[in-house]
Design an enzyme around this catalytic site. Structure first.
Site, mmCIF file in Angstrom:
data_model
loop_
_atom_site.group_PDB
_atom_site.id
_atom_site.type_symbol
_atom_site.label_atom_id
_atom_site.label_comp_id
_atom_site.label_asym_id
_atom_site.label_seq_id
_atom_site.Cartn_x
_atom_site.Cartn_y
_atom_site.Cartn_z
ATOM 1 N N GLU A 268 -6.626 -1.911 15.318
ATOM 2 C CA GLU A 268 -7.191 -2.808 14.316
ATOM 3 C C GLU A 268 -6.205 -3.902 13.909
ATOM 4 O O GLU A 268 -5.048 -3.651 13.595
ATOM 5 C CB GLU A 268 -7.568 -1.987 13.082
ATOM 6 C CG GLU A 268 -8.126 -2.852 11.964
ATOM 7 C CD GLU A 268 -8.368 -2.065 10.669
ATOM 8 O OE1 GLU A 268 -8.408 -0.827 10.720
ATOM 9 O OE2 GLU A 268 -8.515 -2.716 9.621
ATOM 10 N N ARG B 70 0.703 -7.170 12.417
ATOM 11 C CA ARG B 70 0.072 -6.618 13.614
ATOM 12 C C ARG B 70 -0.122 -7.696 14.675
ATOM 13 O O ARG B 70 -0.088 -7.395 15.871
ATOM 14 C CB ARG B 70 -1.248 -5.941 13.258
ATOM 15 C CG ARG B 70 -1.004 -4.652 12.481
ATOM 16 C CD ARG B 70 -2.249 -3.817 12.303
ATOM 17 N NE ARG B 70 -1.938 -2.619 11.509
ATOM 18 C CZ ARG B 70 -2.851 -1.719 11.139
ATOM 19 N NH1 ARG B 70 -4.118 -1.886 11.490
ATOM 20 N NH2 ARG B 70 -2.494 -0.674 10.432
ATOM 21 N N ARG C 35 1.997 0.487 10.358
ATOM 22 C CA ARG C 35 1.556 0.904 9.033
ATOM 23 C C ARG C 35 2.732 0.875 8.074
ATOM 24 O O ARG C 35 3.600 1.737 8.119
ATOM 25 C CB ARG C 35 0.960 2.309 9.113
ATOM 26 C CG ARG C 35 0.185 2.756 7.887
ATOM 27 C CD ARG C 35 -0.490 4.102 8.106
ATOM 28 N NE ARG C 35 -1.477 4.044 9.180
ATOM 29 C CZ ARG C 35 -2.740 3.644 9.012
ATOM 30 N NH1 ARG C 35 -3.172 3.313 7.820
ATOM 31 N NH2 ARG C 35 -3.568 3.599 10.031
ATOM 32 N N ARG D 56 0.827 -1.212 0.000
ATOM 33 C CA ARG D 56 0.000 0.000 0.000
ATOM 34 C C ARG D 56 0.853 1.250 0.000
ATOM 35 O O ARG D 56 1.841 1.331 0.707
ATOM 36 C CB ARG D 56 -0.926 -0.004 1.231
ATOM 37 C CG ARG D 56 -1.863 -1.197 1.182
ATOM 38 C CD ARG D 56 -2.904 -1.170 2.248
ATOM 39 N NE ARG D 56 -3.698 -2.399 2.156
ATOM 40 C CZ ARG D 56 -4.650 -2.755 3.019
ATOM 41 N NH1 ARG D 56 -4.928 -1.962 4.032
ATOM 42 N NH2 ARG D 56 -5.317 -3.866 2.845
ATOM 43 N N SER E 37 -10.382 -6.820 9.712
ATOM 44 C CA SER E 37 -11.566 -6.119 9.270
ATOM 45 C C SER E 37 -12.355 -7.095 8.418
ATOM 46 O O SER E 37 -11.834 -7.624 7.444
ATOM 47 C CB SER E 37 -11.128 -4.900 8.453
ATOM 48 O OG SER E 37 -12.219 -4.075 8.173
#
Length: 425
Positions: free
Chosen positions: A349, A391, A277, A262, A352
RNA sequence: GGAGAGUUGGCAGAGUGGUCGAAUGCGCCGGUUUCGAAAACCGGUGACUGUAACAGGUCCGAGGGUUCGAAUCCCUCACUCUCCGCCA
């Protein structure tokens, strides 16, 4: 993509719903395009019908040996007109399609209304945040002092938002991915799938990343135009693209462990420390393709599968329902799973899970044959992380840390680490 | 990178300018038969759009072109397969 018919019916209600998703629909432009579309379509089809009929008559006349000169003269004048109108028509249709392709999905009625993350609602939580008499260190601190997490190395060879893992910590990361994949395949009935990390435009359009989120993607080249996947949701969901799936194949449950890429274009200041991130991270992704009347049940099941991973790892978490304004583009309903990070004293998070209903299916023309009607109908697709590997590594490091900076290896991961019970210098 | 073959309905596979949206087989649905099933036989069965329902329109990998008319002829592109070369 929304059903074009739904726009022609109750547009006002639709516009209101989209507003809750943070999307302003250009009603005026839509009406203008739709009006032109209708006119052009009627005119074009009428001319085509005349041409088809006369041409058929010419064929019949010729096969009888009659003279078809008059008919041929009559129809010869139609050609240009048809060409002109039908190209105008397809232009308008392209514009309408483009407009339609940028509209986000509608929220399910059970989704709380809200304009941003403050509207999210906790559904349940599991596990108790650990208390201790020493202060918790974060994963960067722990990893670097173990000499197993190297941001300097990563920065030198790639840049910011990358990390290099070393030694048994790299092994722990690999163990996590293996453990998740095994659990989903062996206990949850998923089909393990190994997919390309590079995909074409069509696939990204199908799942909804294009055309609207081009700037979030890593485009590798112009020829061929390929993109690094932002999530395995893209290749996995496109497994049903363009297909009419037989009822017996549903529900389809696929799992893949991949790297994800990303740009993080819009998040300059956020989460700059550590591996929260990153431009590249690993994720075990779950995708369901299901009968429409089963998709919400499937969403609960999928979320449960992701939860199982955290429970087996013994990581405290909570589940929240995203409100209308905080959901992703393609989702009708999303549960986020957030893992407890003791260093930050908050939940972050880690997964999801979303039901996109027929939103992606319509974009990618994914259908199933409904045995009750015998007709093809759009199926429903869901995707969820089961879970983000990087994560999860952070979660394990921080929650399993000892005062001396060593890290216990969770029970379920030990078989993947040759029985290692503790990571220390 | 070079040479060749191909892409047609859920699947397989015919069709090389005119009632072809498309033979046939498989599959699927319905019926006959059977105590029931299988087999056999009979009938039905592409998608999208459109309509109150008809009608009409579009689709034979994608996009252009030729023609009164294209699945069929021409051009471009994509993909698949085979062989050769290179390669983890």
């Amino acid at each position: 993509m929304l059903d074009p018919k739904s726009l022609r019916q109750d547009l006002d209600a639709l516009v209101e719903k989209l507003r809750w998703r943070g999307y302003e629909f250009d009603v005026e432009k839509y009406h203008e395009l739709e009006h032109r579309r209708k006119n052009l379509q009627e005119q074009t089809e009428e001319l085509q019908a005349r041409r088809n009929k006369i041409s058929r008559d010419i064929g019949i006349a010729k096969s009888r040996g009659d003279d078809a000169g008059d008919l041929m003269h009559e129809v010869s004048t139609l050609g240009d007109d048809i060409k002109f109108r039908s190209s105008a028509l397809s232009e308008v249709q392209l514009e309408l399609q483009a407009m339609l392709g940028e509209i986000p999905n509608l929220a399910h009625e059970s989704v709380p209304l809200g304009m941003n993350e403050e509207g999210n609602v906790e559904v349940r939580h599991w596990g108790m945040p650990r208390v201790s008499d020493f202060s918790f260190r974060d994963h960067v601190d722990l990893g670097e002092s173990l000499g197993m997490m190297d941001y300097g190395f990563a920065g030198k060879i790639a840049g910011s938002r990358f990390v290099v893992l070393k030694g048994v910590l790299a092994g722990l990361h690999r163990a996590l991915a293996q453990f998740m994949l095994d659990t989903h395949v062996r206990e949850h009935g998923y089909s393990e799938t190994n997919v390309p990390l590079l995909v074409n435009k069509g696939s990204l359009f199908g799942t909804g990343q294009l055309p609207k989120f081009e700037e979030d993607q890593f485009k590798t080249s112009e020829d061929p135009p390929l993109y690094l996947i932002p999530t395995a949701e893209v290749p996995l969901t496109n497994a049903v693209a363009g297909r009419i799936v037989e009822d017996a194949e549903l529900p389809m449950r696929l799992v893949a462990h991949t790297a994800c890429f990303r740009r993080e274009a819009g998040s300059y200041g956020r989460d700059t420390r550590g591996m929260i991130r990153q431009h590249q991270f690993e994720k075990v992704e779950l995708v369901h393709a299901v009968r429409p009347d089963e998709s919400y049940e499937s969403l609960e099941i999928m979320t449960g599968h992701a939860e199982t991973i955290l429970q087996k790892l013994g990581l405290p978490y909570r589940i929240i329902t995203l409100c209308t304004g905080d959901m992703g583009f393609a989702a009708s309903k999303t549960y986020d799973i957030e893992v407890w990070l003791p260093s930050q004293q908050l939940y972050r998070e880690i997964s999801s899970c979303s039901n996109t209903e027929d939103f992606q299916a319509r974009r990618m023309k994914a259908r199933w044959r409904n045995p009750e009607t015998g007709k093809p109908e759009l199926l429903h697709t869901l995707n969820g992380s089961g879970v983000a590997v990087g994560r999860a590594l952070i979660g394990v490091m921080e929650n399993y840390q000892n005062q001396d900076g060593s890290i216990e290896v969770p029970e379920v991961l030990r078989p993947y680490m040759h029985g290692l019970t503790r990571i220390s210098k």
